[in-house]
Design a protein around this motif. Structure first.
Motif, PDB file in Angstrom:
ATOM      1  N   HIS A 298      82.352  57.787  61.500  1.00 24.68           N
ATOM      2  CA  HIS A 298      81.020  58.411  61.455  1.00 24.68           C
ATOM      3  C   HIS A 298      80.070  57.547  60.633  1.00 24.68           C
ATOM      4  O   HIS A 298      78.912  57.359  61.003  1.00 24.68           O
ATOM      5  N   ILE A 299      80.591  57.058  59.515  1.00 23.70           N
ATOM      6  CA  ILE A 299      79.721  56.257  58.638  1.00 23.70           C
ATOM      7  C   ILE A 299      79.308  54.961  59.333  1.00 23.70           C
ATOM      8  O   ILE A 299      78.149  54.543  59.265  1.00 23.70           O
ATOM      9  N   ILE A 300      80.266  54.363  60.034  1.00 28.57           N
ATOM     10  CA  ILE A 300      79.928  53.137  60.778  1.00 28.57           C
ATOM     11  C   ILE A 300      78.896  53.465  61.865  1.00 28.57           C
ATOM     12  O   ILE A 300      77.906  52.744  62.042  1.00 28.57           O
ATOM     13  N   SER A 301      79.100  54.580  62.548  1.00 37.02           N
ATOM     14  CA  SER A 301      78.168  54.986  63.613  1.00 37.02           C
ATOM     15  C   SER A 301      76.770  55.220  63.058  1.00 37.02           C
ATOM     16  O   SER A 301      75.773  54.801  63.648  1.00 37.02           O
ATOM     17  N   ILE A 302      76.731  55.907  61.913  1.00 35.32           N
ATOM     18  CA  ILE A 302      75.418  56.182  61.299  1.00 35.32           C
ATOM     19  C   ILE A 302      74.740  54.869  60.925  1.00 35.32           C
ATOM     20  O   ILE A 302      73.544  54.680  61.169  1.00 35.32           O
ATOM     21  N   SER A 303      75.526  53.956  60.349  1.00 36.57           N
ATOM     22  CA  SER A 303      74.939  52.677  59.922  1.00 36.57           C
ATOM     23  C   SER A 303      74.360  51.920  61.113  1.00 36.57           C
ATOM     24  O   SER A 303      73.236  51.406  61.054  1.00 36.57           O
ATOM     25  N   VAL A 304      75.120  51.872  62.198  1.00 36.81           N
ATOM     26  CA  VAL A 304      74.650  51.140  63.379  1.00 36.81           C
ATOM     27  C   VAL A 304      73.413  51.829  63.972  1.00 36.81           C
ATOM     28  O   VAL A 304      72.399  51.178  64.270  1.00 36.81           O
ATOM     29  N   SER A 305      73.482  53.151  64.105  1.00 34.73           N
ATOM     30  CA  SER A 305      72.351  53.894  64.678  1.00 34.73           C
ATOM     31  C   SER A 305      71.103  53.704  63.835  1.00 34.73           C
ATOM     32  O   SER A 305      70.010  53.456  64.367  1.00 34.73           O
ATOM     33  N   ALA A 306      71.279  53.819  62.517  1.00 42.09           N
ATOM     34  CA  ALA A 306      70.124  53.678  61.615  1.00 42.09           C
ATOM     35  C   ALA A 306      69.549  52.273  61.701  1.00 42.09           C
ATOM     36  O   ALA A 306      68.327  52.088  61.724  1.00 42.09           O
ATOM     37  N   ALA A 307      70.452  51.280  61.779  1.00 42.08           N
ATOM     38  CA  ALA A 307      69.965  49.896  61.852  1.00 42.08           C
ATOM     39  C   ALA A 307      69.130  49.693  63.117  1.00 42.08           C
ATOM     40  O   ALA A 307      68.034  49.118  63.059  1.00 42.08           O
ATOM     41  N   VAL A 308      69.632  50.173  64.240  1.00 46.26           N
ATOM     42  CA  VAL A 308      68.895  50.008  65.502  1.00 46.26           C
ATOM     43  C   VAL A 308      67.564  50.768  65.440  1.00 46.26           C
ATOM     44  O   VAL A 308      66.502  50.234  65.751  1.00 46.26           O
ATOM     45  N   PHE A 309      67.648  52.011  65.004  1.00 40.33           N
ATOM     46  CA  PHE A 309      66.456  52.869  64.984  1.00 40.33           C
ATOM     47  C   PHE A 309      65.370  52.302  64.073  1.00 40.33           C
ATOM     48  O   PHE A 309      64.205  52.157  64.485  1.00 40.33           O
ATOM     49  N   PHE A 310      65.758  51.947  62.853  1.00 41.51           N
ATOM     50  CA  PHE A 310      64.736  51.477  61.921  1.00 41.51           C
ATOM     51  C   PHE A 310      64.236  50.076  62.286  1.00 41.51           C
ATOM     52  O   PHE A 310      63.097  49.731  62.000  1.00 41.51           O
ATOM     53  N   THR A 311      65.096  49.285  62.925  1.00 43.96           N
ATOM     54  CA  THR A 311      64.617  47.971  63.379  1.00 43.96           C
ATOM     55  C   THR A 311      63.487  48.159  64.390  1.00 43.96           C
ATOM     56  O   THR A 311      62.430  47.524  64.293  1.00 43.96           O
ATOM     57  N   PHE A 312      63.708  49.063  65.332  1.00 36.04           N
ATOM     58  CA  PHE A 312      62.658  49.317  66.331  1.00 36.04           C
ATOM     59  C   PHE A 312      61.408  49.904  65.673  1.00 36.04           C
ATOM     60  O   PHE A 312      60.292  49.546  66.031  1.00 36.04           O
ATOM     61  N   ALA A 313      61.633  50.817  64.741  1.00 34.00           N
ATOM     62  CA  ALA A 313      60.482  51.449  64.075  1.00 34.00           C
ATOM     63  C   ALA A 313      59.654  50.404  63.341  1.00 34.00           C
ATOM     64  O   ALA A 313      58.419  50.402  63.423  1.00 34.00           O
ATOM     65  N   VAL A 314      60.353  49.488  62.660  1.00 33.15           N
ATOM     66  CA  VAL A 314      59.641  48.459  61.892  1.00 33.15           C
ATOM     67  C   VAL A 314      58.948  47.482  62.848  1.00 33.15           C
ATOM     68  O   VAL A 314      57.784  47.122  62.648  1.00 33.15           O
ATOM     69  N   LEU A 315      59.666  47.091  63.904  1.00 35.89           N
ATOM     70  CA  LEU A 315      59.056  46.147  64.858  1.00 35.89           C
ATOM     71  C   LEU A 315      57.804  46.742  65.493  1.00 35.89           C
ATOM     72  O   LEU A 315      56.798  46.055  65.664  1.00 35.89           O
ATOM     73  N   MET A 316      57.871  48.012  65.792  1.00 33.11           N
ATOM     74  CA  MET A 316      56.689  48.661  66.396  1.00 33.11           C
ATOM     75  C   MET A 316      55.534  48.710  65.416  1.00 33.11           C
ATOM     76  O   MET A 316      54.369  48.753  65.809  1.00 33.11           O
TER      77      MET A 316
END
Lengths: 468, 573
Positions: B104-122
């Motif tokens: 779960h922790i690995i999943s959260i880390s990956v999801s958060a990384a993808v999500f926030f990367t897109f948020a920051v890029l936008m």
């Protein structure tokens, strides 16, 4: 603001998560939630945020006094006055235009009709939450909330503020002060949000294009029998994915904030009868009417048929200020009455295939009633279903539409079936396996990103709930 | 990695451990005071296990202090076996829980990384200001005003801006379109993009967005053909162009083979002066255009007729005339393209009016031409066309039909005798294009209920009776499909029997434009048959004769007359 919006997903939600998770204590987290909830509501309706605050204040004070005078007549009167206020606000904003239109039609007067767009978004949802709180206070089912801020958080909590589910105070009263979030909660929440977004953006929005091409844009009168059935089946799926998608997002967000909301949809299209359908469709509304209207006493005692009529009249009317919604509610009430008269035992004896066909027919036609606000068009639609308008059995347009959307429709049908619960039941250990968790996460990320792509300058992103 | 836990978990483990130590202390003391017997001893290695595994606890200072050998030793020595086992189980449970959380922790880390990367890029990537794909300026960031804020408009515009100007938005739009193309299979090359009543099975709808920039100054026609008599100059200061064929009255002209044939020859371009140089094009997709002219949002379909088909059409009309025993009238219908659309936006080789003039000159030998230019031009200041729909308002149809009634010498009621009604409508261009700027942009749809009595029978395309229904079924009205107010749909054939007693029977052969004119003719003829030539499965010439029609009105837009629809005239005979 709505969930299916890039600004919500990548700005609002991102900031909210950051602020929420850097706040360690529950009390600070509550502050974060209230601030973001009010910002969420004020984004689309800056003025009506004051209405929300006012309503919460009135009900907060009423709750305190009702609790104090519960055993006396004062408590009864106070409860009545508070309900009058809450329902009055709802009626004032949502139904005034409808009443005036009907008065004008009957009397020949020309009273000015207020425009449709003055209705605060989500007013039906938060009003019903408030009503449940007040009645539960009066009946002593819950402990009255003595902190205005916490009551405000309960009412304004943005995940469920504009499109439900209707969360009872009793469901989350303990979670306001004490809630824990485990990593499993967060991954579950992420998955629910992604599934909900996918249902809304990938499925519902694209189904809406088909429905528009058949019912709204095209000439209803020239649609064939098969084309009309096709259109209304697609519409039923559109509403299901749209509404349950929003509920999934709400439940997922709640989960990530440590709240556990009750489920609002449980694969309603697999129901064997209409009673079961309403136990699976918009469960929070059905249970609200069951607990606060169906089982209450009217003039001293419970009146089975009057209560039943009121429940289904109100269920229909709650969905929108238009006659077709009332007809829609009573239509379902009629079938539930018939099923009640037949009895459960006899219903269970009916072959499953027949039961499913019966319920799907009733449900599908019901969605046609739900769609057509114009009674004339509704009549044309009903005539089309049985070929009473002289329409053909099939038509080229519908055939092309079916072919050019066949994979989408197949995916929708599959998503209407309880396949995931079946897999979970069959392989009980599967949800705990790391491989499953990784796979689920990968799928969630894919659905989330695909939905985001489809939301870029989306032109078919209807918001069905403004009626509600 | 396996030892990593988050803060919440750490707090929980610390709490459990504190409680465990408290219990140990308590039980230790209890054992000492209540029982003087020496405590059972256990193997130290086993007792240490749970505490050792909870590594993060060591990081917590107070807990570390509690775990001093001084305090621990006696407690462990005195611990009963049951408690030891319980402690062991509890520790194992925690371990299990901890290791269960790892995915779960690995999943959260990956999801958060993808999500926030897109948020920051936008947030940080430059936002586009124009769309090459849609050929329009993208939404601009709104200017703040309190009024706009309190109405919710300001926030709404921010949302529009954010969604419309996503970095690489055109690429994402293409990706989205590619994904949607996977939804099903394309049969016969058809796709639903427009109103049902306007689609014909044989027609292929164009769905591909044009990425070409619009032609700001297009060649206007040079309509100076001296061999075509009485060619009326069009309103772009040009005279009638010369037809390319040598024999304009040739009745055996070849049938057009494609719907979009290339022009036989291209005349020398002559550029017209833009009629509204300030017109701003907001969208141009295929032939559909949205533009701002004089502060008013306009939308329409640009004219692009194929004059090379004119001879063939004229021959077909001549053939029809030869086969019927009725007076034949031809009405070349002029649209907004002639009267409203800024001239520089036209993209056809010839203008609509020039083609109308040209065709009229070819047809007039076999049919009486109903020239509606003057009739409409005289009322150009009235609402005779929609602003954002390809059709004319009924008022435009009224003036056109008036010209026909005048030439056919039949009675024609004054507009004041009709009952005027008004509804909201959304133009068809929004339906075709789903252009966001047109969403929710309503305009008045004014229609007129005829003053006399009549009944309307509806037939299918093979002339089998279906039902009797109102001419203008107001109950079926929809804002998006408002034109179906005129006799439900084009694919029905209608037979109108009126209260007029003059022995005149009219057959109308039309496309969708003349639908709005039919209510204006119910006081002029005893019977009217309305046939959309796109939906007729029988020999119309024979039908006209069998019904004893006295008059036939053929009314088509120039796009249709010179396109595939025009060729249907030949099929109907």
């Amino acid at each position: 603001m709505v969930f299916a919006n890039l600004l919500f997903l990548y700005v609002f939600m991102a900031l909210c998560f950051i602020c929420y998770y850097i706040s360690k204590r529950t009390v600070y987290r509550n502050v974060v939630l209230v601030i973001f909830s009010l910002l969420f509501y004020a984004f689309g309706e800056p003025v009506y945020v004051f209405l929300l605050l006012f309503s919460v204040t009135v009900n907060f004070l009423a709750g305190l006094y009702i609790d104090k005078f519960r055993e006396s007549n004062t408590g009864f009167v106070l409860t009545g006055l508070t309900l009058f206020f809450d329902i009055g606000v709802l009626v004032g904003f949502k139904y005034t235009g409808f009443f005036i239109e009907n008065i004008n039609a009957v009397s020949g007067l020309d009273l000015p009709v207020p425009p449709d767009d003055i209705m605060p978004i989500g007013i039906s949802f938060f009003t019903f939450q408030i009503i449940s709180y007040i009645l539960d206070c009066y009946w002593g089912k819950i402990e009255v909330q003595r902190n205005w801020f916490k009551l405000l958080m309960y009412i304004s909590l943005f995940p469920q503020l504009i499109a439900g589910p209707i969360v009872r105070y009793s469901t989350i009263q303990n979670q306001i002060d004490n809630r824990t979030i485990t990593p499993a909660d967060i991954t579950d929440g992420i998955t629910r949000i992604a599934i909900g977004l996918g249902k809304k953006v990938i499925l519902a929005n694209n189904l809406s294009t088909i429905v528009d091409s058949l019912f709204s844009v095209g000439s209803l009168g020239s649609l064939s029998v098969a084309g009309t059935w096709y259109g209304v089946i697609v519409y039923a799926m559109q509403v299901y994915f749209d509404f349950s998608g929003y509920s999934d997002i709400a439940i997922g967000l709640g989960r990530m904030f440590g709240f556990r909301f009750d489920e609002n949809f449980r694969y309603p299209f697999v129901s064997k009868n209409i009673t079961e359908f309403w136990q699976r469709w918009h469960i929070s509304l059905g249970s609200f009417f069951r607990d606060y209207l169906l089982y209450v006493t009217i003039f001293g005692k419970r009146r089975q048929y009057l209560n039943l009529f009121l429940v289904w009249f109100c269920t229909g009317f709650w969905h929108g200020a238009s006659w077709n919604y009332i007809i829609w509610g009573l239509y379902f009430g009629f079938f539930i009455l018939i099923e009640r008269l037949i009895g459960n035992k006899r219903l269970k004896k009916i072959p499953a295939a027949v039961s499913h066909i019966y319920s799907l027919l009733v449900i599908t036609v019901g969605f046609g009633i739900f769609y057509f606000e114009d009674i004339g068009q509704l009549g044309t639609f009903l005539g089309n279903l049985v070929g009473a308008n002289g329409n053909k059995l099939t038509d080229h347009i519908s055939t092309i539409s079916m072919a050019s959307n066949c994979w989408l429709l197949l995916a929708c049908v599959i998503c209407c079936l309880p396949i995931i619960p079946w897999i979970k039941k069959k392989y009980k250990e599967l949800p705990k396996s790391p491989a499953f968790i990784y796979l689920r996460t990968a799928a969630s990320i894919f659905i989330f990103l695909l939905s985001s792509v489809l939301l870029v300058n989306a032109t078919n992103n209807p918001f069905i709930y403004w009626h509600f | 990695m396996a030892d990593y836990i988050n803060d919440n978990e750490l707090d929980e483990l610390n709490e459990i451990y504190r409680q465990k130590l408290e219990n140990q202390k308590h039980h230790g003391k209890k054992a000492k005071t209540s029982d003087n017997e020496p405590p059972k001893t256990e193997k130290p290695a086993k007792e240490e296990k749970p505490a050792k595994k909870e590594k993060p606890v060591k990081a917590d200072k107070p807990v570390k202090e509690d775990k001093s050998p001084k305090q621990e030793k006696p407690a462990k020595a005195e611990k009963p076996v049951k408690e030891e086992k319980a402690a062991k189980d509890s520790g194992e449970e925690e371990n299990k829980k901890k290791s269960g959380y790892l995915p779960h922790i690995i999943s959260i880390s990956v999801s958060a990384a993808v999500f926030f990367t897109f948020a920051v890029l936008m947030a940080v990537l430059p936002r586009p200001t124009e769309s090459e794909l849609e050929n329009r300026k993208l939404t601009e960031f709104p200017t703040f005003s309190w009024e706009a804020y309190w109405s919710g408009e300001f926030n709404e515009q921010i949302s529009e801006y954010y969604n419309d100007t996503v970095p690489y938005r055109d690429d994402f739009k293409r990706l989205g379109a590619a994904f949607r193309s996977l939804f099903g299979i394309n049969i016969e090359g058809n796709a639903i993009v427009g109103p049902v009543e306007q689609l014909k099975p044989e027609e292929s709808a164009v769905t591909t967005a044009s990425t070409k920039p619009i032609v700001i100054v297009t060649p206007a026609p040079k309509d100076d053909n001296s061999s075509v008599p009485n060619s009326k100059p069009d309103n772009s200061e040009t005279s009638a162009p010369k037809p390319e064929t040598t024999d304009k009255n040739e009745t055996t002209a070849p049938k057009p083979e494609t719907t979009t044939p290339a022009p036989a020859t291209t005349p020398a371009p002559m550029f017209s002066t833009p009629s509204d140089p300030d017109a701003e094009v907001l969208m141009n997709e295929a032939s559909n255009i949205v533009y701002n002219s004089g502060g008013v949002l306009h939308a329409g379909t640009l004219y692009n007729g194929h004059r090379e088909n004119a001879e063939y059409f004229a021959a077909s009309v001549a053939g029809l005339k030869d086969r019927i025993n009725a007076d034949l009238y031809f009405m070349p219908i002029l649209t907004q393209n002639t009267f409203i659309t800024p001239s520089q936006l036209n993209k056809g080789v010839y203008t609509e009016q020039a083609d109308a003039t040209y065709l009229s000159n070819l047809v007039k030998e076999s049919a009486e031409v109903v020239d509606i230019f003057d009739a409409l031009a005289a009322h150009i200041d009235e609402d005779i066309f929609f602003l954002r729909d390809t059709h004319w308002q009924q008022l435009g149809a009224y003036y056109a039909a008036q010209q026909f009634a005048k030439q056919a010498d039949v009675p024609y009621p004054a507009l004041s005798e009709y009952t005027e009604k008004q509804r909201d409508s959304i133009g068809s261009i929004y339906t075709f294009t789903q252009y966001e700027g047109l969403a929710g942009v309503y305009e008045d749809f004014t229609y007129y209920i005829p003053p006399n009595d009549f009944t309307v029978d509806y037939y299918d395309s093979s002339y089998n009776y279906l039902f009797t229904y109102p001419l203008m079924p107001e109950n079926d009205y929809s804002e998006n499909g408002f034109y179906s107010l005129y006799m439900v749909a084009d694919d029905y054939i209608k037979h109108i029997t009126t209260d007029v007693k003059n022995g005149r029977k009219l057959v109308v052969l039309k496309d969708d434009y003349l639908s709005a004119a039919i209510p204006c003719l119910t006081s002029s003829f005893e019977e009217i048959f309305v046939i959309d030539i796109r939906h007729c499965d029988f020999n119309a010439a024979d039908f006209i004769n069998e019904q004893g029609a006295t008059d036939v009105l053929l009314g088509l837009t120039m796009s249709n007359a010179l396109g595939e629809v025009g060729s249907y005239i030949d099929y109907l005979q």
